[in-house]
Design a protein around this motif. Structure first.
Motif, PDB file in Angstrom:
ATOM      1  N   THR A  56      52.700 -16.362 -41.070  1.00 14.09           N
ATOM      2  CA  THR A  56      53.425 -15.624 -40.051  1.00 14.09           C
ATOM      3  C   THR A  56      54.395 -14.701 -40.762  1.00 14.09           C
ATOM      4  O   THR A  56      55.201 -15.148 -41.570  1.00 14.09           O
ATOM      5  CB  THR A  56      54.189 -16.565 -39.091  1.00 14.09           C
ATOM      6  OG1 THR A  56      53.254 -17.398 -38.402  1.00 14.09           O
ATOM      7  CG2 THR A  56      54.983 -15.768 -38.065  1.00 14.09           C
ATOM      8  N   TRP A 103      41.884 -16.437 -36.301  1.00 19.68           N
ATOM      9  CA  TRP A 103      42.514 -15.695 -35.211  1.00 19.68           C
ATOM     10  C   TRP A 103      43.780 -15.033 -35.713  1.00 19.68           C
ATOM     11  O   TRP A 103      44.460 -15.535 -36.607  1.00 19.68           O
ATOM     12  CB  TRP A 103      42.786 -16.576 -33.991  1.00 19.68           C
ATOM     13  CG  TRP A 103      43.553 -17.845 -34.204  1.00 19.68           C
ATOM     14  CD1 TRP A 103      43.046 -19.098 -34.299  1.00 19.68           C
ATOM     15  CD2 TRP A 103      44.991 -17.991 -34.316  1.00 19.68           C
ATOM     16  NE1 TRP A 103      44.054 -20.027 -34.472  1.00 19.68           N
ATOM     17  CE2 TRP A 103      45.250 -19.369 -34.481  1.00 19.68           C
ATOM     18  CE3 TRP A 103      46.049 -17.097 -34.280  1.00 19.68           C
ATOM     19  CZ2 TRP A 103      46.551 -19.863 -34.621  1.00 19.68           C
ATOM     20  CZ3 TRP A 103      47.338 -17.588 -34.414  1.00 19.68           C
ATOM     21  CH2 TRP A 103      47.578 -18.965 -34.573  1.00 19.68           C
ATOM     22  N   ASP A 139      47.237 -13.276 -34.176  1.00 21.54           N
ATOM     23  CA  ASP A 139      48.102 -13.075 -33.019  1.00 21.54           C
ATOM     24  C   ASP A 139      49.047 -11.909 -33.255  1.00 21.54           C
ATOM     25  O   ASP A 139      49.656 -11.800 -34.334  1.00 21.54           O
ATOM     26  CB  ASP A 139      48.928 -14.337 -32.743  1.00 21.54           C
ATOM     27  CG  ASP A 139      48.198 -15.325 -31.848  1.00 21.54           C
ATOM     28  OD1 ASP A 139      47.105 -14.970 -31.354  1.00 21.54           O
ATOM     29  OD2 ASP A 139      48.708 -16.428 -31.629  1.00 21.54           O
ATOM     30  N   LYS A 199      52.473 -10.062 -31.692  1.00 21.51           N
ATOM     31  CA  LYS A 199      53.605 -10.285 -30.788  1.00 21.51           C
ATOM     32  C   LYS A 199      54.528  -9.075 -30.850  1.00 21.51           C
ATOM     33  O   LYS A 199      55.234  -8.861 -31.827  1.00 21.51           O
ATOM     34  CB  LYS A 199      54.358 -11.557 -31.178  1.00 21.51           C
ATOM     35  CG  LYS A 199      55.508 -11.888 -30.232  1.00 21.51           C
ATOM     36  CD  LYS A 199      56.190 -13.186 -30.639  1.00 21.51           C
ATOM     37  CE  LYS A 199      57.351 -13.506 -29.683  1.00 21.51           C
ATOM     38  NZ  LYS A 199      58.051 -14.752 -30.097  1.00 21.51           N
ATOM     39  N   SER A 226      50.539  -6.871 -27.993  1.00 20.81           N
ATOM     40  CA  SER A 226      50.531  -8.332 -27.963  1.00 20.81           C
ATOM     41  C   SER A 226      49.123  -8.807 -27.608  1.00 20.81           C
ATOM     42  O   SER A 226      48.364  -8.099 -26.938  1.00 20.81           O
ATOM     43  CB  SER A 226      51.536  -8.872 -26.943  1.00 20.81           C
ATOM     44  OG  SER A 226      52.868  -8.554 -27.310  1.00 20.81           O
ATOM     45  N   ARG A 278      45.588 -11.537 -28.870  1.00 24.00           N
ATOM     46  CA  ARG A 278      44.900 -12.282 -29.932  1.00 24.00           C
ATOM     47  C   ARG A 278      43.560 -11.638 -30.263  1.00 24.00           C
ATOM     48  O   ARG A 278      42.808 -11.233 -29.380  1.00 24.00           O
ATOM     49  CB  ARG A 278      44.702 -13.735 -29.508  1.00 24.00           C
ATOM     50  CG  ARG A 278      43.905 -14.574 -30.500  1.00 24.00           C
ATOM     51  CD  ARG A 278      43.949 -16.040 -30.147  1.00 24.00           C
ATOM     52  NE  ARG A 278      45.267 -16.609 -30.418  1.00 24.00           N
ATOM     53  CZ  ARG A 278      45.541 -17.913 -30.358  1.00 24.00           C
ATOM     54  NH1 ARG A 278      44.595 -18.778 -30.014  1.00 24.00           N
ATOM     55  NH2 ARG A 278      46.748 -18.360 -30.621  1.00 24.00           N
TER      56      ARG A 278
END
Length: 510
Positions: A200, A247, A249, A251, A266, A268
């Motif tokens: 992340t 995957w 993501d 945001k 935003s 996936r």
């Protein structure tokens, strides 16, 4: 002791560990666990070993050297080895010997300080099943060379645990570029290997790190606000191709691609690789706005993609949902499947309730105004040369509306001939009941509008009915450049446009 050559990439790490253990255990080998009891203790030993080259499932490791500082506690039941600071295994080069994609790891160093290895001499099973490892591990690669990567240093720092037959490495993978990820490597058998990757990162930092890592990262793509999270699982099984699923993501991610600004992305993105099939899926994708001069958004996307891994960009794109708000109205692409292996690609955009008032507000001409809304359909073809529209159509929604266009601007657009005089006068205050337009757009950026208007100007000829047929042309790239320089788009876009105009010797004036 002669070690069998590893049979897969999964066995590479075990082979390296095993060669170290074998050096100690080989000197203490007993054929039976119930032999005459004995013990052996070495508090401070040192070994300096040059090891043979290894060929491992199409990879070759050369220049292998072990410099070991250890303590040993051994008996007829088990051998325990603790590697002290300074214990290191080095490999000058690991290179791919087969396959179409070259790859090299230069100057690989495996730091073994404070790692413990225990060999159970009395248990049944092969040596890898009876050899347990625990402790901290650091793997440092001075340079990774691959056609898709920029050469740079990579390193892994974490812990090793398990047996040589079921080994797990868990820790953090880093690159000089700033890219970082949590990594778990597991080898369940001689031919079973998995890797779990998770990271992340702030979008801006991730974009900078990827740009410094990937050779093909788009030069004009930069990320700003927001956060990215990636999770991936890679699997290698006996006589099977690499399998993977992942995957990504997004945001609230914002960024700039060339001269287009994107905000608040935003959702996936899913990937999967199985056998001879690559699949991807867009799920819950929402983009606040895409702005190249005229903003489009919010945008919502839902789609699936399938391709052969050998030709990843020539697959089938299945669109389930594609909608966007635009100038007070809405754009929609009906569900369809597009074959990306066969150009031109055809996509039809349906237009609903587009506000004529807002359309004229964004057009860079002062004094233009109007009311009413437009609906229609725009068939888009993506060719090798660019984007084309043939015979698109828009029409005003009943009961129509009003157009006000100053004479000076119209004369500049239409000319000041006698034939255009009535048109210019009528459009000073034109109340229309019919507004229809054909739309054609070529790959060079030229937009052609065939406009038909029916209505009247109450100030002209007593409000007699007037029918106007007007052909207009617009250079869309030039129009967008003007809008981008006007300050309506992201500052980074405006700056890029100014730089390009300066480089080409043009004046950067909107």
């Amino acid at each position: 002791m002669i070690l069998p050559p590893p049979r897969s990439p999964a066995s590479f790490f075990r082979a390296l560990w095993f060669c170290l253990v074998a050096v100690v255990a080989g000197a203490l080998t007993l054929s039976q666990a119930n032999a005459t009891p004995w013990t052996f203790s070495l508090q401070q030993g040192r070994m300096d070993l040059a090891l043979p080259d290894y060929e491992i499932a199409g990879w070759k490791a050369t220049g292998i050297h072990a410099d070991i500082v250890n303590s040993v506690e051994a008996s007829n039941k088990q051998v325990g080895v603790t590697f002290r600071p300074g214990s290191r295994l080095t490999i000058a080069r690991i290179a791919r010997q087969s396959g179409s994609t070259p790859a090299e790891l230069i100057d690989v160093q495996l730091d073994l300080a404070d790692t413990e290895v225990t060999v159970d001499l009395g248990a049944p099973g092969a040596m890898p099943e009876r050899t347990r490892i625990s402790g901290n591990v650091r793997i440092d690669v001075a340079e990774v060379r691959h056609p898709s990567l920029k050469p740079q240093r990579w390193w892994f720092q974490g812990k090793a645990s398990g047996t040589l037959a079921d080994l797990e490495l868990e820790g953090t993978l880093n690159a000089d570029s700033g890219l970082t990820a949590n990594l778990v490597l597991r080898s369940g058998s001689e031919s079973n290997f998995t890797a779990d990757i998770r990271t992340t990162m702030a979008a801006q930092k991730a974009g900078e790190a990827l740009a410094a890592t990937l050779l093909n990262w788009p030069e004009l793509l930069s990320l700003g606000n927001g956060e990215l999270t990636l999770q991936a699982n890679l699997r290698v099984e006996s006589n099977q191709p690499l399998a993977a699923d992942a995957w990504l993501d997004f945001k609230d991610v914002s960024g700039v691609m060339d001269r287009t600004a994107l905000t608040n992305l935003s959702g996936r993105l899913l990937f999967a690789l199985e056998a001879d099939t690559l699949t991807a899926a867009l799920r819950d994708i929402r983009i606040g706005e895409v702005d190249s001069g005229i903003g489009i958004g919010p945008i919502q996307l839902l789609a699936d993609y399938e391709a052969n891994p050998a030709a990843p960009l020539r697959g089938q794109l299945s669109v389930q949902q594609a909608t966007a708000e635009f100038l007070g109205g809405r754009l929609r692409v009906a569900p369809r499947t597009v074959d990306l292996s066969n150009r031109p690609w055809h996509v039809t955009i349906d237009v609903y309730d587009l506000s004529l008032e807002r359309l004229l507000q964004v057009y860079p001409a002062e004094g233009f105004s109007g009311t009413g809304s437009l609906t229609g359909r725009i068939p888009v073809a993506v060719t090798d040369a660019g984007v084309r529209v043939d015979q698109g159509a828009l029409r005003a929604v009943s009961p129509g509306g009003k157009l006000i266009m100053p004479a000076e601007r119209l004369q500049a657009m239409l000319g000041s001939s006698d034939a255009m005089e009535l048109v210019v006068q009528a459009l000073q205050n034109f109340h229309y009941s019919v507004l229809e337009s054909t739309i054609d757009y070529d790959e060079e950026g030229k937009l052609a509008l065939g406009l038909r208007l029916e209505g009247e100007n109450p100030d002209l000829r007593g409000g007699q009915p007037v029918v106007l047929n007007i052909n207009l042309e617009e250079d869309i790239p030039a129009l967008l450049t003007s809008l981008q320089l006007s300050g309506r788009v992201n500052e980074a876009v405006t700056e890029r446009v100014r730089e390009r105009l300066q480089q080409s010797g043009q004046e950067a004036v909107p």
